[in-house]
Design a protein around this motif. Structure first.
Motif, short mmCIF file in Angstrom:
data_model
loop_
_atom_site.label_atom_id
_atom_site.label_comp_id
_atom_site.label_asym_id
_atom_site.label_seq_id
_atom_site.Cartn_x
_atom_site.Cartn_y
_atom_site.Cartn_z
N ASN A 15 0.66 -0.50 0.04
CA ASN A 15 0.17 -0.23 -0.14
C ASN A 15 0.88 0.83 -0.07
O ASN A 15 0.36 2.08 0.37
N SER A 16 1.82 0.77 -0.36
CA SER A 16 3.23 2.36 -0.17
C SER A 16 2.67 3.20 -1.51
O SER A 16 3.27 4.17 -2.40
N GLU A 17 1.92 2.46 -2.81
CA GLU A 17 1.64 2.58 -3.89
C GLU A 17 0.55 2.96 -4.38
O GLU A 17 -0.55 1.65 -3.51
N GLU A 18 -0.57 4.11 -4.94
CA GLU A 18 -1.63 3.41 -4.91
C GLU A 18 -1.69 3.75 -6.31
O GLU A 18 -1.65 4.95 -7.21
N PRO A 19 -1.09 2.70 -7.79
CA PRO A 19 -1.75 2.61 -9.38
C PRO A 19 -2.52 3.81 -9.68
O PRO A 19 -2.49 4.09 -10.78
N SER A 20 -3.03 3.41 -9.23
CA SER A 20 -4.57 3.76 -9.79
C SER A 20 -4.96 5.17 -9.52
O SER A 20 -5.00 6.21 -10.35
N ARG A 21 -4.45 4.87 -8.69
CA ARG A 21 -4.02 7.15 -8.05
C ARG A 21 -2.77 7.66 -9.06
O ARG A 21 -2.18 9.28 -8.53
N GLY A 22 -2.31 6.44 -9.00
CA GLY A 22 -0.35 7.28 -9.78
C GLY A 22 0.63 7.98 -8.52
O GLY A 22 0.87 8.33 -8.60
N THR A 23 0.11 7.46 -7.25
CA THR A 23 1.05 8.20 -6.81
C THR A 23 1.54 6.55 -5.52
O THR A 23 1.46 5.81 -5.50
N ASP A 24 2.79 6.94 -5.20
CA ASP A 24 4.25 6.07 -4.62
C ASP A 24 4.99 7.13 -3.40
O ASP A 24 5.63 8.05 -3.70
N THR A 25 4.65 6.24 -2.86
CA THR A 25 5.56 7.15 -1.32
C THR A 25 6.77 6.41 -1.38
O THR A 25 7.64 7.02 -0.41
N LEU A 26 7.30 5.51 -1.43
CA LEU A 26 8.35 4.91 -1.70
C LEU A 26 9.41 5.10 -2.72
O LEU A 26 9.76 4.40 -3.10
N THR A 27 10.14 6.83 -1.97
CA THR A 27 10.41 7.05 -3.19
C THR A 27 11.56 6.76 -2.78
O THR A 27 13.25 7.69 -2.95
N SER A 28 12.58 7.26 -0.98
CA SER A 28 13.45 7.25 -0.37
C SER A 28 13.79 6.95 0.94
O SER A 28 13.27 5.26 1.34
N VAL A 29 15.09 6.69 1.42
CA VAL A 29 15.41 5.76 2.72
C VAL A 29 14.61 5.82 3.66
O VAL A 29 14.45 5.23 4.42
N GLU A 30 14.20 7.24 3.66
CA GLU A 30 13.16 7.46 4.85
C GLU A 30 11.74 6.59 4.59
O GLU A 30 11.46 6.83 5.95
N ALA A 31 12.21 6.84 3.63
CA ALA A 31 10.61 6.02 3.82
C ALA A 31 10.19 4.59 3.99
O ALA A 31 9.63 4.08 4.09
N VAL A 32 11.49 4.03 3.30
CA VAL A 32 11.59 3.06 3.42
C VAL A 32 11.92 2.04 5.44
O VAL A 32 11.53 1.43 6.22
N ARG A 33 12.84 3.68 5.91
CA ARG A 33 13.25 3.37 7.69
C ARG A 33 11.49 2.87 7.59
O ARG A 33 11.01 2.98 9.06
N ALA A 34 10.47 3.94 7.51
CA ALA A 34 9.08 4.26 7.89
C ALA A 34 8.33 2.93 8.04
O ALA A 34 7.52 2.89 8.37
N LEU A 35 8.31 2.24 6.84
CA LEU A 35 8.31 1.14 6.75
C LEU A 35 8.64 0.15 7.90
O LEU A 35 7.68 -0.59 8.39
N PHE A 36 9.72 -0.18 7.98
CA PHE A 36 10.17 -1.19 9.30
C PHE A 36 10.03 -0.20 10.41
O PHE A 36 9.32 -1.38 11.89
N GLY A 37 9.06 0.51 10.66
CA GLY A 37 8.94 0.81 12.21
C GLY A 37 10.05 1.25 13.05
O GLY A 37 10.95 2.01 12.78
#
Length: 219
Positions: A15-37
């Motif tokens: 869900n870090s990407e929403e293809p139908s809306r054309g959005t993607d939040t997985l674009t940086s190291v900080e975003a990956v770290r946020a996934l890890f919690g």
């Protein structure tokens, strides 16, 4: 099984990407770290993990889409491919938690010995999803039905009735369905009214014509 809770990692990644809306939040190291919690593995994240996890994300979405589409064999095959590529080492853990008598509360834990943070995340998420699927069923892996949302979700309802990823999407879908029913009712009412007018009009014209063409009667 406790290991099933790792499946939430798969949902968060997909869900870090929403293809139908054309959005993607997985674009940086900080975003990956946020996934890890709060995981310690977050500190190992590098720029390369962004690309790695984008690839894994697409493959995990395919698992959810296959399961939601009723093809559980394909879902299992896709998930098995991930498990082979990203293996894990289950271990018994419990030293950090104690019961009321002070004894360790033993439980299964997925140990991460992956060479990089991205592979470790992929391994843990895939194993968690595998446990969720085998314990609860492939039909518990869903894709939100509220257009245009296509987020993944895990159905934990008692009657396997979940269709949306969130209450917000469920409300939006219900409102859209209500408005669609109202439009349909209005169209049907308008159509019925047109039919009634058309039924009346020919009768009126026939009566008028008959009156005009009737011969005059001399008195």
């Amino acid at each position: 099984m406790e290991l099933a809770y790792y499946s939430d990692l798969a949902v968060r990644l997909v869900n870090s990407e929403e293809p139908s809306r054309g959005t993607d939040t997985l674009t940086s190291v900080e975003a990956v770290r946020a996934l890890f919690g709060e995981s310690q593995q977050a500190r190992r994240t590098t720029d390369a993990d962004v690309t790695r996890l984008r690839s894994v994300r697409a493959r995990l979405r395919a698992v959810f889409e296959a399961a939601a589409g009723g093809d559980e064999v394909l879902a299992v095959d896709l998930l098995n491919a991930l498990l082979i590529e990203f293996p894990v080492s289950p271990q018994i853990s419990g030293h950090e938690t104690r019961d009321e008598d002070g004894r360790p509360k033993w439980h299964m834990h997925i140990a991460d010995y992956a060479a990089n943070a991205g592979a470790g995340y992929a391994a843990t998420a895939s194993m968690g999803l595998a446990f969720h699927l085998t314990e609860l069923g492939a039909d518990r892996l869903g894709i939100c039905e509220a257009s245009p949302c296509r987020n993944a979700y895990l159905d934990t309802s008692t009657n396997r009735s979940r269709r949306y990823c969130s209450d917000r999407c469920a409300t939006r879908a219900n409102v859209a369905a209500y408005r669609a029913r109202k439009r349909l009712d209005a169209e049907r009412t308008a159509g019925a009214e047109r039919d009634r007018r058309q039924d009346r009009e020919p009768t009126g014209r026939t009566a008028d014509t008959a009156q005009e063409t009737s011969p005059a009667i001399d008195r």
